[in-house]
Scaffold this active site. Sequence first.
Site, mmCIF file in Angstrom:
data_model
loop_
_atom_site.group_PDB
_atom_site.id
_atom_site.type_symbol
_atom_site.label_atom_id
_atom_site.label_comp_id
_atom_site.label_asym_id
_atom_site.label_seq_id
_atom_site.Cartn_x
_atom_site.Cartn_y
_atom_site.Cartn_z
ATOM 1 C CG HIS A 97 -5.227 -1.083 1.329
ATOM 2 N ND1 HIS A 97 -5.394 0.696 2.023
ATOM 3 C CD2 HIS A 97 -4.178 -1.559 1.981
ATOM 4 C CE1 HIS A 97 -4.284 0.813 3.064
ATOM 5 N NE2 HIS A 97 -3.428 -0.505 3.180
ATOM 6 C CG ASP B 87 -8.186 1.855 0.986
ATOM 7 O OD1 ASP B 87 -7.221 1.487 1.297
ATOM 8 O OD2 ASP B 87 -9.110 1.725 1.807
ATOM 9 C CB CYS C 136 -0.996 -0.083 1.572
ATOM 10 S SG CYS C 136 0.078 -0.594 2.607
#
Length: 645
Positions: free
Chosen positions: A598, A596, A472
């Site tokens: 992810h 994000d 990440c």
Amino acid sequence: MVPSSETATVRVLCQKLLLSPNHPGTLQWLIGSPFFPPFTVVSTFRCIHHSPDFQQESDDLRKLLPKGFEVIGGLIIGDSDAEKSAFEAVRAARRLRKHLSEGGELDDEKIVGASCDVGTGTIHFFISKSENTTKLEPVGSVVYEDKSGKYLWENGCLLHCELPIKLPFYYPASSPSDSKEKFSDAIDAVITQFKEPYVVYIAETLKKASGGVPKPVVLRGKDLGFGADASNINRLPSADQVSDIKMLSCSHLCLNNKTAPAVNSAENADKIHISVLLNRSEKLPTSGAPVAEYFPAMEEARLIVVDLNLDVLTYAPKDLPLMHAVSNLVIPALVDQLYSLKKIILPHLLVEHPQLRIYHFNPPGVLHPITSMYELNYGETEMKQVDVRKLLHLRLGLPLDRPLLRIANALDLSVNDDSKSNMNRRGSTLLKDVHIGIPSSGVSEGVASIIQGSYEYYHYLQDGFDDSGWGCAYRSLQTIISWFRLQHYTSISVPSHREIQQTLVEIGDKDPSFVGSREWIGAIELSFVLDKLLGVSCKIMNFRSGSELPEKCRELAMHFENQGTPIMIGGGVLAYTLLGVDYDEGSGDCAFLILDPHYTGSEDHKKIVNGGWCGWKKAVDSKGKSFFLHNKFYNLLLPQRPNMV
């Protein structure tokens, strides 16, 4: 018919009218267009050659300002005597217009004069009816327009013409000083050819589309009308109502794509390409044999070949006949550019010629394109080129801490294909600016401060690379580097995970075994990579608990206002990219705009937004759940925007 000053309305289209509000004596040129209603201010340029030097100013503006726009007045930042300052601005604007016309006939047109009180910031507008009058008339009203870009480009288009010329000429070997005269004669001969009957101008659309594209229009020199006043040329209601091809309007080559996004900038405006050809083999009424003439030189002569790469951009309303757009905009632009190139080349005629290249830009805050000539003999980072760009930034009122007029910023005027997507180096589609269009933050009285510019969204599993569970921070770093690429601070490719790891090994931060591993990295490692690859310095903020982040919302807002770069947030084993904050200073309520990394799905904007992978996050949501964990340390990496042009 031009309205009287008592009823006249000054319309201001540009967002930023005052370029240097705190500098008394600053003179600005007000830019309009003969195709717009009188007293419409499209943009403003600062006068940078003081006293002013009208010859130097006119030389600069002739290169900078596309045909289709013109100086319609002046503005001075002065004292409380508004009319006196405005009169000085009018007088300067009239003198500049005379220099720009180079002795040509100028109508005694009404000119806009404006004055800004340096103390209050109030701008007063006046109209000068005639060159011979010393009295100014105040205007009836001033209107500051919204959506001015839409007005400009829904009704207008760009005409682009590239013309490479190899210009040979001879001069007596015994008299090198004659070379300048011979070069000037050769330039004049080229200019004469632009209006010859056998010259052919081919106009064609410069934008591909999924539907049909109009056929090119062929215009011959003998059919063109020269010298017409652009503002008085009859407009055409529709190409469908015109049977004579010579009277087809520019709209004939503009694409009416109703599914396309709104046209509000030069970058996505309709563009028409003009090619220039010589048709010397046109059918003659009588047949004849080819003839060659031989002119022997009376003495030894030397040959010089000068490469001239003309590249002009002009603005025209869509209902203007193509014939007039070519004869009254494109050809005068080619002539002006030839003279500008001649002035630069003449001092170097007998030595190495400067490598001149013309670029067109549409910097933020300027509604229309501008044109600049750069010498490619010098690299972009050499001081001579830096100084040229600084002067352009100063003239246009652009910030001096970011690259807006580098070669990478130039408009791409090649044929566009709307069906193509942005592709990264590995062939997968990358989404840009996924935060645009997301729901509001829910902070009722908040002020949103967000990222400036564009970025690409990097996340897990892209490029067929499985970094789920550990990559990440790498993905956040890739998003940050994409921001620096898209803002033209660097031209390097966005590095892969392996290249990021290799960089950390090269600087001695990691052992060689780190390359190819699945080890996490954090804010410190990201700062090392940004420094090594981009020369970018970073500020790091440390938090003992996620509960402390809302306390720094004001400081984070200042970062987005001043730096505008994405921020990496690292906490525990998770990393996010922060794109902005929405902060209510009164109540302390705030929200964080989170991107994000992810996410593991496809490049589907709707799916990403609906799934919450890009959106506003409250520190504590309506259900009492904390987004930032209270039992984890957090580090924030704030990249600093390089101070450069």
